[in-house]
Design an enzyme around this catalytic site. Structure first.
Site, short mmCIF file in Angstrom:
data_model
loop_
_atom_site.label_atom_id
_atom_site.label_comp_id
_atom_site.label_asym_id
_atom_site.label_seq_id
_atom_site.Cartn_x
_atom_site.Cartn_y
_atom_site.Cartn_z
N LYS A 66 0.87 -1.17 0.00
CA LYS A 66 0.00 0.00 0.00
C LYS A 66 0.92 1.23 0.00
O LYS A 66 1.47 1.62 1.04
CB LYS A 66 -0.90 -0.03 1.25
N GLU A 110 9.95 1.36 10.66
CA GLU A 110 10.97 2.39 10.46
C GLU A 110 10.25 3.71 10.62
O GLU A 110 9.52 4.14 9.72
CB GLU A 110 11.59 2.20 9.06
N GLU A 130 9.78 16.20 15.18
CA GLU A 130 10.45 15.87 13.93
C GLU A 130 10.04 16.96 12.93
O GLU A 130 8.87 17.07 12.58
CB GLU A 130 10.02 14.49 13.43
#
Ligand code: SIN
Length: 493
Positions: free
Chosen positions: A188, A264, A395
């Site tokens: 996906k 990840e 982030e």
């Protein structure tokens, strides 16, 4: 040289611009014929309308992968390796078209897209070779009449949910080891960048992989697809690259069927410049690590720590280098910084800059939205930053470089580790004892010393803490798609 966008799209029609999903070796529309738009982040123009699938088509893809697994998992490593090598060669043969398509849907400069296609191909080549080296063990037995061996076997059907920042390489980094191990896959891709995934499917088809081995589900309803991929007991492994927030949700969802997972996830990379560093090299490394893909990589530098004694020299040289970065269309060969993925990303990082300035940071360059370019944000430098500011807790995933002053090694390692993330970290020093101490002290899965570029097929890529688990690439990458079976043979007298 400027490339005409219309021509670039037409080039892709050379067999690689696909708009249907790929299930069981067939190009399919959604059951209700719905589609979603894929746009060019440079100017928000529509590039293509792509099939918008849902849970029911996802289930079909999983079933077809399951059927294909029965025979694919029985092929020899040599047979799988040969097909992967064909795919590797096809990807290299089509670098230019794949790179243009990638830039069109993702926005990064062409030079980076070409680099990504080569990087993506390198995973296919590497795992084509590793396929032949999935050795088991013979183990000294605990009994006179027993012999012990281990077998490594493919885990089964693998689901891969992949991000928009590397629309090719983050797929090949997952599917190459999976296919090499004998698994079948359902992918996906991110809804912003499905065209690179579909182009890869076209190459898989051309290479001659059996039907059902490789499936791509395109959709802009990530939740519906994710729910099926995580709840369906046939899927035995989920590999995800994306945000920590989504990764945590997927891990929770996978727990009901106890799937193997690789995650990840996000990063908050420190980049430390010690006083004994070569400052010119550190500036080059910081530019490479901070501004690759306009700052939109999980391993991008997020916080720059500079020793008090070299602080001003570094800031001055870094500012000169940043001001030379040319912003523009990724299709223009001179562009170093393309657009961000969308205007939400611009709003997010602009908010971080404004808050940092409100908290006492000093704006050195950049820091303002660009009136007629909705998805662009200029490369920005902030000084007088402290590690507790909001910008250092998040982030950034964009083109802002916050710079923090430090005085002492222990203090900077403590600040660098003061985050829930643990993906990439970097530092510059020429002191060998310090290099050992700091490498050992940084709580990160990856450490770059005197370099801002650490990504390569041959090394284990991955994080610790809330940056995820599992390793991609390297000799360890296959283990994520293999189970170890222990076989005990009795009655050997
Ligand atoms: C990522 O941003 O997730 C990957 C970057 C890389 O492989 O270098």
């Amino acid at each position: 040289m400027k490339i005409d966008i219309k021509n670039a799209i037409e080039n892709q029609c050379n067999g690689l611009l696909r708009t249907k999903s790929f299930i069981n070796g067939v190009w399919v529309s959604s059951e209700n014929e719905s589609t979603f738009e894929v746009t060019n982040p440079f100017d928000n123009s529509v590039i293509a309308n792509v099939a918008n699938l849902g849970g029911s088509e996802t289930k079909k893809a999983i079933d077809s992968a399951n059927e294909a697994f029965k025979t694919w998992s029985k092929t020899t490593a040599e047979e799988r390796s040969r097909l992967l090598k064909k795919l590797y060669q096809l990807q290299l043969d089509h670098i230019e078209e794949l790179a243009q398509l990638l830039t069109l849907e993702q926005g990064k400069p062409l030079v980076e897209s070409r680099g990504e296609i080569k990087y993506g191909a390198s995973f296919i080549e590497w795992f084509a070779e590793e396929a032949k080296r999935t050795y088991g063990d013979t183990i000294p037995s605990h009994g006179h009449d027993k012999r012990i061996i281990t077998l490594k076997q493919a885990v089964g059907v693998v689901a891969a949910i992949t991000p928009w920042n590397f629309p090719n390489a983050m797929i090949t980094r997952k599917i190459a080891p999976a296919l090499a191990a004998g698994c079948t896959v359902v992918i996906k891709p991110a809804h912003q960048t499905p065209l690179s995934a579909l182009a890869l499917a076209a190459l898989v088809e051309k290479a001659g992989f059996p039907k059902g081995v490789f499936n791509v589900i395109t959709s802009d309803t990530a939740k519906e697809i994710g729910d099926e991929l995580t709840a369906n007991p046939i899927v035995r492994k989920l590999s995800f690259t994306g945000s920590t927030k989504v990764g945590k949700t997927l891990m929770r969802q996978c727990s009901d069927t106890v799937k193997k997972v690789s995650m990840e996830l996000g990063g908050n990379a420190p980049f430390i410049v010690f006083e004994d560093a070569n400052i010119d090299n550190a500036v080059r490394g910081a530019i490479a690590s901070k501004y690759r893909n306009a700052g939109q990589t999980c391993v991008c530098t997020n916080r720059i720590f500079v020793h008090d004694n070299v602080y001003q020299t570094f800031v001055d040289k870094f500012t000169v280098a940043v001001n030379k970065l040319k912003m523009g269309s990724g299709l223009d060969e001179e562009t170093a910084i393309g657009p961000l993925i969308n205007s939400d990303a611009v709003t997010f990082i602009d908010g971080l800059v404004k808050n940092a300035v409100g908290e006492g940071a000093k704006l050195i360059t950049g820091g303002e939205k660009i009136a007629d370019k909705e998805n662009f944000y200029p490369p920005t430098i902030l000084t007088n930053v402290t590690n507790s500011m909001e910008i250092c807790r998040n982030e950034i995933f964009g083109s802002i470089a916050p710079i923090i002053r430090f005085k002492d090694e222990a203090e900077v390692v403590k600040m660098a580790n003061d985050t829930p993330y643990g993906l990439a970290s970097y530092f510059y020093s020429n002191d060998y004892a310090k290099i050992w101490r700091v490498s050992e002290g940084l709580e990160y899965g990856m450490v770059g010393i005197n370099t801002g570029m650490i990504s390569t097929t041959v090394a284990p890529f991955g994080g610790i803490k809330e940056s995820g688990n599992g390793r991609e690439g390297s000799k360890y990458g296959m283990d994520e798609y293999l189970e170890i079976k222990y076989v005990c043979i009795g009655g050997v007298l």
